[in-house]
Motif scaffolding. Structure first.
Motif, PDB file in Angstrom:
ATOM      1  N   ALA A 177      -6.794  -1.063  -0.703  1.00  0.00           N
ATOM      2  CA  ALA A 177      -6.211  -2.077   0.179  1.00  0.00           C
ATOM      3  C   ALA A 177      -7.311  -2.827   0.929  1.00  0.00           C
ATOM      4  O   ALA A 177      -7.286  -4.059   1.022  1.00  0.00           O
ATOM      5  N   VAL A 212       1.495  -7.531   4.646  1.00  0.00           N
ATOM      6  CA  VAL A 212       1.112  -6.230   4.105  1.00  0.00           C
ATOM      7  C   VAL A 212       2.238  -5.259   4.423  1.00  0.00           C
ATOM      8  O   VAL A 212       2.678  -5.167   5.570  1.00  0.00           O
ATOM      9  N   VAL A 264       0.878  -1.173   0.000  1.00  0.00           N
ATOM     10  CA  VAL A 264       0.000   0.000   0.000  1.00  0.00           C
ATOM     11  C   VAL A 264       0.915   1.223   0.000  1.00  0.00           C
ATOM     12  O   VAL A 264       1.501   1.563   1.027  1.00  0.00           O
ATOM     13  N   THR A 283       2.845  -1.319   4.247  1.00  0.00           N
ATOM     14  CA  THR A 283       2.077  -0.090   4.047  1.00  0.00           C
ATOM     15  C   THR A 283       2.885   1.135   4.411  1.00  0.00           C
ATOM     16  O   THR A 283       3.612   1.143   5.402  1.00  0.00           O
TER      17      THR A 283
END
Length: 193
Positions: free
Chosen positions: A38, A50, A9, A52
């Protein structure tokens, strides 16, 4: 082994390319630019991890992490940021992020190691949670003891078998559980040896 997919992300196209390059040897990377994208992906698919950015349009990486936690989405999260900020790093780790990495050429080159470690830690924690649930819900009494015979942990079955609450057993000698049990003398001596 199935290909591990990481959700990235990141609103900066340049930073996204750098992160993808850093992860290319170990992961397939799916890149989204906004937290909204996302969330849609996280609700539809499972990810090994993930990664981010801390600062994103609409919401921060921390708010995305909080949203994931509230939805029970169990994927380790690594927060990346363009600024090395100890306060932000502490905030991220306290909120449940597995790591905090500053976006620099040096640190991003080792990002794949951070992601691999986060995935391994997440897997170990998941297995430990499953084992804890098995032990806690077992119908047999399960105790862990220190070398001196003191009880470190006890499951709920100790109450049915010995009449003690688990919290009342922890810290005390295991031998006290066997005082009135048949063959208690031998068991108590064995626990003290």
């Amino acid at each position: 082994m199935a290909e591990r997919v990481v959700l990235l992300v990141e609103d900066s196209t340049t930073d996204a390319l750098i992160v993808k390059h850093a992860l290319r040897d170990h992961f397939k990377v799916e890149h989204v630019r906004t937290p909204r994208e996302a969330r849609e992906r996280l609700e539809a698919s499972r990810y090994a991890a993930v990664v981010t950015d801390y600062r994103l349009p609409e919401m921060s990486g921390m708010e995305l992490l909080s949203w994931m936690t509230s939805r029970g989405i169990a994927a380790p999260v690594i927060v990346i940021s363009g600024h090395g900020d100890e306060r932000v790093a502490t905030e991220a780790l306290k909120a449940g992020a597995y790591d905090y990495v500053v976006k620099s050429e040096e640190t991003l080159s080792s990002l794949s190691v951070a992601v691999l470690q986060a995935i391994r830690r997440h897997e170990v924690e998941h297995r430990a949670h499953i084992l804890q649930q098995i032990v806690e819900n077992a119908s047999d009494t399960i105790l862990t003891l220190r070398m001196d015979g003191a009880v470190l942990t006890s499951n709920r079955a100790v109450q049915a078998m010995f009449g003690y609450e688990p919290a009342d057993v922890v810290g005390g000698p295991a031998s006290r559980l066997f005082v009135d049990a048949p063959g208690a003398e031998g068991t108590a001596q064995m626990l003290q040896a």
